[in-house]
Design a protein around this motif. Structure first.
Motif, PDB file in Angstrom:
ATOM      1  N   ASP A  73       0.800  -1.232   0.000  1.00  0.00           N
ATOM      2  CA  ASP A  73       0.000   0.000   0.000  1.00  0.00           C
ATOM      3  C   ASP A  73       0.830   1.279   0.000  1.00  0.00           C
ATOM      4  N   ASN A  74       2.164   1.193   0.107  1.00  0.00           N
ATOM      5  CA  ASN A  74       2.985   2.400   0.194  1.00  0.00           C
ATOM      6  C   ASN A  74       2.870   3.285  -1.041  1.00  0.00           C
ATOM      7  N   GLU A  75       2.896   2.677  -2.214  1.00  0.00           N
ATOM      8  CA  GLU A  75       2.908   3.448  -3.460  1.00  0.00           C
ATOM      9  C   GLU A  75       1.792   3.043  -4.421  1.00  0.00           C
ATOM     10  N   ILE A  76       0.785   2.341  -3.928  1.00  0.00           N
ATOM     11  CA  ILE A  76      -0.230   1.809  -4.828  1.00  0.00           C
ATOM     12  C   ILE A  76      -0.992   2.913  -5.564  1.00  0.00           C
ATOM     13  N   GLU A  77      -1.303   4.016  -4.855  1.00  0.00           N
ATOM     14  CA  GLU A  77      -2.028   5.107  -5.530  1.00  0.00           C
ATOM     15  C   GLU A  77      -1.180   5.731  -6.637  1.00  0.00           C
ATOM     16  N   ASN A  78       0.105   5.912  -6.362  1.00  0.00           N
ATOM     17  CA  ASN A  78       0.995   6.501  -7.363  1.00  0.00           C
ATOM     18  C   ASN A  78       1.203   5.560  -8.546  1.00  0.00           C
ATOM     19  N   LEU A  79       1.322   4.265  -8.268  1.00  0.00           N
ATOM     20  CA  LEU A  79       1.473   3.306  -9.356  1.00  0.00           C
ATOM     21  C   LEU A  79       0.255   3.336 -10.273  1.00  0.00           C
ATOM     22  N   LYS A  80      -0.925   3.366  -9.692  1.00  0.00           N
ATOM     23  CA  LYS A  80      -2.156   3.392 -10.498  1.00  0.00           C
ATOM     24  C   LYS A  80      -2.178   4.634 -11.390  1.00  0.00           C
ATOM     25  N   LYS A  81      -1.717   5.767 -10.871  1.00  0.00           N
ATOM     26  CA  LYS A  81      -1.760   7.010 -11.650  1.00  0.00           C
ATOM     27  C   LYS A  81      -0.773   6.985 -12.813  1.00  0.00           C
ATOM     28  N   ILE A  82       0.460   6.541 -12.555  1.00  0.00           N
ATOM     29  CA  ILE A  82       1.407   6.514 -13.679  1.00  0.00           C
ATOM     30  C   ILE A  82       1.043   5.386 -14.649  1.00  0.00           C
ATOM     31  N   GLY A  83       0.433   4.327 -14.130  1.00  0.00           N
ATOM     32  CA  GLY A  83      -0.035   3.260 -15.012  1.00  0.00           C
ATOM     33  C   GLY A  83      -1.129   3.754 -15.942  1.00  0.00           C
ATOM     34  N   ASN A  84      -2.062   4.549 -15.398  1.00  0.00           N
ATOM     35  CA  ASN A  84      -3.121   5.124 -16.231  1.00  0.00           C
ATOM     36  C   ASN A  84      -2.543   6.024 -17.311  1.00  0.00           C
ATOM     37  N   GLU A  85      -1.495   6.757 -16.956  1.00  0.00           N
ATOM     38  CA  GLU A  85      -0.879   7.675 -17.917  1.00  0.00           C
ATOM     39  C   GLU A  85      -0.131   6.913 -19.008  1.00  0.00           C
ATOM     40  N   ILE A  86       0.611   5.891 -18.641  1.00  0.00           N
ATOM     41  CA  ILE A  86       1.449   5.174 -19.609  1.00  0.00           C
ATOM     42  C   ILE A  86       0.634   4.206 -20.452  1.00  0.00           C
ATOM     43  N   PHE A  87      -0.268   3.463 -19.821  1.00  0.00           N
ATOM     44  CA  PHE A  87      -1.038   2.449 -20.542  1.00  0.00           C
ATOM     45  C   PHE A  87      -2.405   2.948 -20.977  1.00  0.00           C
ATOM     46  N   GLY A  88      -2.911   4.005 -20.332  1.00  0.00           N
ATOM     47  CA  GLY A  88      -4.240   4.518 -20.638  1.00  0.00           C
ATOM     48  C   GLY A  88      -5.257   4.023 -19.625  1.00  0.00           C
ATOM     49  N   GLU A  89      -6.133   4.931 -19.167  1.00  0.00           N
ATOM     50  CA  GLU A  89      -7.121   4.551 -18.156  1.00  0.00           C
ATOM     51  C   GLU A  89      -8.012   3.418 -18.630  1.00  0.00           C
ATOM     52  N   ASP A  90      -8.332   3.402 -19.926  1.00  0.00           N
ATOM     53  CA  ASP A  90      -9.204   2.344 -20.450  1.00  0.00           C
ATOM     54  C   ASP A  90      -8.546   0.976 -20.386  1.00  0.00           C
ATOM     55  N   ASN A  91      -7.233   0.955 -20.235  1.00  0.00           N
ATOM     56  CA  ASN A  91      -6.516  -0.314 -20.249  1.00  0.00           C
ATOM     57  C   ASN A  91      -6.184  -0.826 -18.853  1.00  0.00           C
ATOM     58  N   PHE A  92      -6.677  -0.109 -17.822  1.00  0.00           N
ATOM     59  CA  PHE A  92      -6.576  -0.658 -16.465  1.00  0.00           C
ATOM     60  C   PHE A  92      -7.548  -1.824 -16.370  1.00  0.00           C
ATOM     61  N   VAL A  93      -7.047  -2.978 -15.921  1.00  0.00           N
ATOM     62  CA  VAL A  93      -7.876  -4.177 -15.867  1.00  0.00           C
ATOM     63  C   VAL A  93      -8.388  -4.438 -14.454  1.00  0.00           C
ATOM     64  N   ALA A  94      -7.472  -4.470 -13.479  1.00  0.00           N
ATOM     65  CA  ALA A  94      -7.900  -4.804 -12.114  1.00  0.00           C
ATOM     66  C   ALA A  94      -6.786  -4.541 -11.124  1.00  0.00           C
ATOM     67  N   ASN A  95      -7.177  -4.336  -9.868  1.00  0.00           N
ATOM     68  CA  ASN A  95      -6.244  -4.362  -8.749  1.00  0.00           C
ATOM     69  C   ASN A  95      -6.573  -5.616  -7.943  1.00  0.00           C
TER      70      ASN A  95
END
Length: 630
Positions: free
Chosen positions: A201-223
């Motif tokens: 949980d230390n960096e999970i919010e930040n990982l999700k944000k840069i993941g959305n930027e690099i891969f695209g929000e539509d391509n987020f599958v699941a946590n």
């Protein structure tokens, strides 16, 4: 016809130039934006019309150093990967790779050879707990920094360090480490590829944000929530932390692209999944369960009366409708698919047969330790391979990676990558699953040679770096698989080729006056003194964008060693005395193999002027027109 000379610093001796590649793509889309070889940004803005955000305040995620981190992802590397046969297993036949080095530079070097070829990436990066951060990038000279920190060049006192909360840029440091690596990782994924990232949980919010930027929000599958522990920690300050996160992004999800997005593979069913199914009426189609026949919405036509075999009348519950029409209901009754209870006087229900449901199960977003293992299981797996010694902290269990591999794709010949390889669990899981289903999955492992603690069991046992533990774990796991399954394991690739990150094998020109005489001397010999022909061979493969596991055959022709890569795609000769007889032998070899395309690379200083001319003429008679020299 002339031989084009390859020099350190030209395109062939550098990793893929992603900026130049992106500019070329823009030029293809909008040719009008090019003016005198440069991009006219004003014209590009005009072409894009109103789809440009120019306001200062808008939704975005930023941090100190983000621009430099993005630029670093697009900056080519001048390093190379040197083969290390003595640490490898089944060098001549394996298609698996183990690369020792800073994964940022390694990912750059793999851009040409493995772009859009990796089906699944799993990584378990540093969680940024304040104790595990070791990737201190130096964007001025990452390769030199890596060699210095790992003791491969003279040290000035720099050391791998942790990233503590007292650092003013605690989160920024972690983001600057992850951001360029994820950009490069996305380039390697196939269009229907997928990445899984373990994190707490230390960096999970930040990982999700840069993941959305690099891969695209539509391509987020699941946590995915993974239960990593099974025992409560009563000494916790607040809550007993029992889980880690596994964030999943697709290169393209089916939400964003219906045709080519990642398609999840269903998990295999087990006998336990048939619980709740029975066959009270001895239906020849096998066990079944029943579901309600009513629905939340419908028309008045779906509020008809149903008469059971006993004569009882049934209507849908208040506010609901029958889920099928009267005509459809009658066909279901005729097919014995409506259940009215054992005595024939119950509310009608639809029979669902176990044999007709989906062939597998969709995974949940909560993975319990009973299904995929836990931290303690991961530690015991490593201990069992190292005679009871716990040489690695926090290894993931094989069953966890096994589940990820199974849902990645139903095919069994895809490429898997882990560039925070650690103890080598991903490689172990690939070998184990290939054994189970006869698959041909390949893997690429990348690990920094991070030093082990001098007081640790691992260091005392002779493992000075994490990568040494990882390589030996894979060897031992492979040996165990072979010993326990001698017949079944014969067709499984249990080996791996080891490569190590280093500076280019080719001498760079340096005009510093203090060392001018030495540099002039070096300039006559393009290859560094301490490098082998195999070192140069694999650098050529990397820079030409060829798979490092391609078959390579050696032959002595007129006293010179010649390498044949990819059944005649490239012939390479790096000897000191090259004659036209060598060229003649290469031409005849080419005719024998009959490749679609063929190129030849020589060592430039290996020719006399006369022999160079004669060799070119000889090669031309065999239809070989692309000849380069180093």
């Amino acid at each position: 016809m002339t031989i084009e000379k390859i020099q350190q610093g030209d395109q062939l001796t550098m990793s893929k130039d992603i900026v130049a590649d992106n500019i070329e793509k823009l030029k293809q889309l909008f040719p009008e934006i090019l003016t005198e070889g440069k991009i006219d940004f004003k014209v590009l803005k005009q072409v894009l019309g109103e789809e440009i955000e120019e306001e200062e305040e808008y939704y975005r995620f930023t941090w100190a150093g983000k621009n430099r981190a993005r630029q670093e992802a697009h900056k080519p590397s001048t390093g190379t990967l040197r083969p290390c046969k003595e640490e490898s297993v089944d060098w001549d036949s394996t298609k698996n790779l183990y690369i020792e080095g800073d994964n940022l530079e390694v990912l750059k070097l793999l851009q040409k050879s493995y772009a859009k070829k990796v089906k699944m990436i799993y990584i378990d990066p540093p969680y940024n707990t304040g104790k595990d951060f070791v990737y201190k990038d130096n964007y001025k000279d990452n390769l030199g920094n890596y060699l210095e920190l790992t003791g491969q060049t003279d040290s000035e006192g720099n050391k791998l360090t942790t990233n503590t909360e007292s650092d003013g840029r605690y989160h920024s440091n972690w983001l600057n480490m992850m951001y360029p690596r994820l950009i490069l990782a996305r380039n390697l994924l196939k269009e229907d590829g997928v990445i899984f990232i373990s994190l707490d949980d230390n960096e999970i919010e930040n990982l999700k944000k840069i993941g959305n930027e690099i891969f695209g929000e539509d391509n987020f599958v699941a946590n995915i929530i993974w239960q990593k522990k099974f025992a409560r920690a009563n000494d916790a300050t607040y809550f007993s932390t029992m889980h880690d996160n596994i964030v999943c992004f697709a290169k393209q999800s089916i939400n964003s692209n219906k045709n080519s997005g990642w398609k999840l593979n269903l998990l295999p069913r087990t006998l336990d999944d048939a619980k709740g199914y029975s066959n009270p009426d001895n239906d020849p189609r096998g066990v079944w369960t029943s579901v309600v026949l009513s629905a939340k919405s419908g028309s008045d036509k779906l509020k008809y009366k149903i008469i059971s075999p006993s004569g009882r009348e049934s209507y849908p519950p208040d506010g609901r409708f029958w889920s099928v029409s009267e005509e459809k209901l009658q066909s279901l009754i005729d097919d014995n698919r409506i259940w009215f209870g054992r005595n024939g006087d119950g509310t009608p229900r639809l029979k669902t047969f176990y044999s007709e449901v989906q062939s597998g199960l969709r995974p949940n977003t909560i993975w319990f330790h009973e299904e995929v293992g836990h931290n303690q299981e991961g530690r015991q797996e490593v201990k069992s391979l190292f005679d009871g010694k716990g040489y690695f902290d926090g290894p993931k269990p094989v069953r966890l990676i096994d589940q990820i591999l199974k849902i990645t794709n139903s095919e069994n010949d895809f490429l898997v990558m882990d560039f925070f390889s650690g103890s080598g669990t991903t490689a172990h899981a690939v070998m184990q699953l290939n054994l189970e289903d006869g698959g041909k999955r390949r893997h690429i492992q990348v690990q920094l040679p991070e030093a082990t603690d001098e007081k640790s069991e691992a260091y005392i046992a002779g493992y000075k770096t994490i990568s040494q533990i990882g390589k030996d774990r894979i060897r031992r796991a492979a040996q165990k698989i072979l010993e326990e399954n001698p017949e079944k394991a014969k067709g499984i690739d249990l080996g791996f080729k080891v490569f190590k990150l280093d500076q280019s094998n080719i001498n760079a020109w340096d005009g510093e006056r203090d060392n001018l005489e030495q540099h002039l001397f070096n300039s006559t010999e393009s290859i560094k003194e301490d490098r082998t022909q195999e070192d140069v061979l694999y650098e050529i493969l990397l820079k030409y964008g060829l798979d490092l596991s391609l078959p390579i055959e050696e032959k002595i022709i007129a006293g010179a060693k010649v390498f044949n890569v990819g059944f005649g795609a490239i012939f390479i000769c790096l000897e000191d005395k090259i004659t036209k007889q060598v060229a003649q032998g290469i031409g005849e070899w080419k005719q024998e193999l009959n490749p679609e395309t063929c190129r030849v690379i020589f060592k430039d200083s290996g020719f006399t002027i006369v022999e160079k001319t004669n060799s070119l003429h000889t090669l031309r008679t065999f239809g070989i027109n692309e000849v380069r020299s180093i």
